[in-house]
Enzyme design. Structure first.
Site, mmCIF file in Angstrom:
data_model
loop_
_atom_site.group_PDB
_atom_site.id
_atom_site.type_symbol
_atom_site.label_atom_id
_atom_site.label_comp_id
_atom_site.label_asym_id
_atom_site.label_seq_id
_atom_site.Cartn_x
_atom_site.Cartn_y
_atom_site.Cartn_z
ATOM 1 N N ALA A 47 -0.014 7.808 5.920
ATOM 2 C CA ALA A 47 -1.183 8.642 5.657
ATOM 3 C C ALA A 47 -2.242 8.508 6.741
ATOM 4 O O ALA A 47 -2.863 9.490 7.165
ATOM 5 C CB ALA A 47 -1.781 8.281 4.295
ATOM 6 N N LYS B 111 14.609 2.842 1.433
ATOM 7 C CA LYS B 111 14.079 2.307 2.701
ATOM 8 C C LYS B 111 12.984 1.263 2.464
ATOM 9 O O LYS B 111 12.787 0.374 3.290
ATOM 10 C CB LYS B 111 13.597 3.444 3.598
ATOM 11 N N GLU C 277 6.383 -0.378 -3.481
ATOM 12 C CA GLU C 277 7.466 0.099 -4.346
ATOM 13 C C GLU C 277 8.764 -0.676 -4.144
ATOM 14 O O GLU C 277 9.567 -0.810 -5.071
ATOM 15 C CB GLU C 277 7.716 1.591 -4.110
ATOM 16 N N ASN D 170 5.387 -2.500 2.265
ATOM 17 C CA ASN D 170 6.589 -3.299 2.016
ATOM 18 C C ASN D 170 6.864 -4.245 3.184
ATOM 19 O O ASN D 170 7.252 -5.397 2.983
ATOM 20 C CB ASN D 170 7.774 -2.372 1.770
#
Length: 343
Positions: free
Chosen positions: A145, A196, A286, A261
């Protein structure tokens, strides 16, 4: 400056995080009636007053035409397109609340790269289960972002079996610096986005241990092999994973400190506990939630995923990283590339 468009639509972005804010800014800049919904009324008010999402995108001015609300009914009223940028753990609850407010034929676009924790459901499946008469798509790709709002050249993928939906989303999002490709493999694009995240954790660990670029290259390419095997077993087209939503996003997420991550893996690699690492990041990573689900599903289906097993052993079984690495390096040496264009 806002574009003038003869095809203006009413668009709402659900979610007050960095990516939702970036998408809302793009759409507003393209001349569409754009709203952004945030659950936290205090944060919504702060964003309205400061014209900035200080928590997730500090220093980035929100588009003057972007309307921010904490009232869901008000935000979605009459909207043609709903982008849903909600963490996977809250996704179903928000969609269930949203469903009665939608007009028939609304385009529902998930941007969430995760899998529902209590079941093995992807976000497009939740959209179909919780709504009726809607048009469903997913948006995924190598899209930090921060770089989107800074105007760096970026591309993404809109996936749907509805070709007109893909064209409509391409039109709504395309700008001088943001390009949108299309795909009909919804499941493949979603799986790529979820998978991923797992592998970014292990490349973050490798970076923390001062492993070189050879190691990072090894991890990324073998990660892609695992992703393709799993996607094929789940009924997706493994070739989808060589595109932007797969290898594009994998390279990005596995090689940058902007990835949550990756940062979790880095902190764990520096000796911090998983709980402490996640707390320090302060946003949803996530991949941490996804690793348990993928390991269980891979074992059920008999899919060979040694890196997934290794990450799980480090994060949830507290196995020492050097021990896990030695086990990985002593594994069976198999074929490099499992897919071929040859008949």
């Amino acid at each position: 400056m806002q574009k003038e468009t003869s095809n203006s639509r009413s668009v709402v972005v659900l979610g007050g995080g960095s990516f939702g804010t970036a998408i809302a800014n793009i759409v507003a800049g393209n001349g569409h009636d754009t709203r952004q919904w945030m659950r936290d009324s205090v944060r919504a008010e702060a964003c309205r007053e400061a014209r900035e999402n200080e928590k997730y995108l500090p220093g980035v001015a929100l588009h003057p035409a972007l309307c921010i609300s904490s009232n869901l009914q008000e935000a979605v009223q009459g909207c043609d397109i709903v982008f849903i940028a909600i963490p996977s753990g809250s996704f179903r609850a928000v969609v269930r609340r949203l469903a009665p407010m939608l007009k028939p034929g609304t385009m529902l676009i998930s941007t969430t790269k995760g899998i529902e924790h209590d079941h093995f459901h992807l976000m497009s499946e939740i959209l179909r289960e919780e709504t009726a008469g809607m048009r469903v798509g997913v948006l995924s790709g190598p899209n930090f972002a921060k770089e989107i709002v800074e105007g760096h050249y970026t591309a993404t993928v809109i996936a749907s079996e509805d070709e007109k939906l893909c064209r409509d989303i391409q039109a709504a999002l395309h700008s001088e610096t943001f390009r949108v490709y299309s795909s009909q493999d919804v499941y493949g694009v979603e799986l790529a986005g979820a998978l991923k995240n797992i592998y970014a954790i292990i490349t973050g660990m490798a970076a923390a241990l001062d492993r070189g670029q050879n190691t990072i290259s090894l991890l990324i390419t073998r990660s892609l092999a695992e992703m393709m095997r799993f996607a094929e077993a789940m009924g997706a087209d493994p070739m989808t994973l060589i595109g932007l939503a797969g290898v594009g996003d994998l390279i990005l997420t596995c090689s940058s400190n902007l990835s949550r991550n990756y940062r979790v893996g880095y902190l764990v690699g520096k000796g911090k506990s998983l709980d402490r690492a996640v707390a320090e990041i302060g946003q949803v990573a996530e991949g941490v939630n996804t690793i348990r689900l993928i390991k269980k599903k891979a074992e059920e289906m008999g899919v060979y995923m040694p890196l997934v097993s290794a990450i799980y052993a480090i994060l949830f079984e507290q196995r020492p990283i050097p021990e896990v690495i030695r086990h990985l390096m002593s594994g069976v040496q198999t074929f490099d590339v499992a897919y071929s264009a040859k008949p």
